[in-house]
Structure formats: structure tokens, C-alpha cells
Write a protein that holds these residues in place. Sequence first.
Motif, PDB file in Angstrom:
ATOM      1  N   SER A  77       0.829  -1.199   0.000  1.00 53.47           N
ATOM      2  CA  SER A  77       0.000   0.000   0.000  1.00 53.47           C
ATOM      3  C   SER A  77       0.868   1.256   0.000  1.00 53.47           C
ATOM      4  O   SER A  77       0.579   2.218  -0.710  1.00 53.47           O
ATOM      5  CB  SER A  77      -0.904   0.000   1.226  1.00 53.47           C
ATOM      6  N   GLU A  80       2.350   1.769  -3.460  1.00 58.11           N
ATOM      7  CA  GLU A  80       1.322   2.242  -4.399  1.00 58.11           C
ATOM      8  C   GLU A  80       1.009   3.719  -4.163  1.00 58.11           C
ATOM      9  O   GLU A  80       0.880   4.496  -5.108  1.00 58.11           O
ATOM     10  CB  GLU A  80       0.052   1.406  -4.278  1.00 58.11           C
ATOM     11  N   GLU A  81       0.921   4.132  -2.904  1.00 59.72           N
ATOM     12  CA  GLU A  81       0.687   5.551  -2.602  1.00 59.72           C
ATOM     13  C   GLU A  81       1.841   6.406  -3.099  1.00 59.72           C
ATOM     14  O   GLU A  81       1.634   7.494  -3.625  1.00 59.72           O
ATOM     15  CB  GLU A  81       0.492   5.764  -1.099  1.00 59.72           C
ATOM     16  N   ARG A  83       3.864   5.760  -5.598  1.00 61.93           N
ATOM     17  CA  ARG A  83       3.755   5.828  -7.070  1.00 61.93           C
ATOM     18  C   ARG A  83       2.709   6.853  -7.488  1.00 61.93           C
ATOM     19  O   ARG A  83       2.922   7.611  -8.433  1.00 61.93           O
ATOM     20  CB  ARG A  83       3.396   4.461  -7.634  1.00 61.93           C
ATOM     21  N   THR A  84       1.595   6.858  -6.790  1.00 63.12           N
ATOM     22  CA  THR A  84       0.520   7.778  -7.138  1.00 63.12           C
ATOM     23  C   THR A  84       0.960   9.229  -6.920  1.00 63.12           C
ATOM     24  O   THR A  84       0.785  10.070  -7.809  1.00 63.12           O
ATOM     25  CB  THR A  84      -0.730   7.475  -6.289  1.00 63.12           C
TER      26      THR A  84
END
Length: 89
Positions: A77, A80-81, A83-84
Amino acid sequence: MTEHRHESHPAIVKRLNRAGGHLRSIVEMIEAGRPCTDVAQQLHAVEKAVASAKRALINDHIDHCLMHAETNDGVGSAVEEFRTISKYL
């Protein structure tokens, strides 16, 4: 969507409010026929202020949200955060 507030947010809001006021004064400069070099200089200052606010917000997110994601939601998680939000660097 969950509410996201950090201690740094009031300071970031102040920066953005100042930049907004500064931008409104630049519009007045253009309408008043001020020299383009003066306007460009002031636009540069507003760009820097907004970039500084963005940098502070992203750094705060990395410091607080991503550091805690490992314990709360797992490493996947957090990655992914990151990357965002890295799209906005």
C-alpha cells in the motif's frame, strides 16, 4: 473518501492564500498596463510559492502517511501511494 489533515496543512493554506492574493494583484498589474518584465517577475514569484506549497504537501504526505502505511496497510500500500503521489513531483 477519508479526511486527511496534518499539522502542516494550515501553513500550506496560508502560503496558497498569499499566492492567490499575489496572483490577483498580477492580474491588476496587467490590466493597468504595467511592463511585461514586472509582470513576469511577479508571475515567477507566484510559481515558486505554489511549487513550494506543493513540495511541502508531498513531503508531509511522505513523512506521515507513507511511513505509517507500513504498519497500517502494508508495504504494498505504501509503495502504491508513493507511485501515485510521485506523478506530481
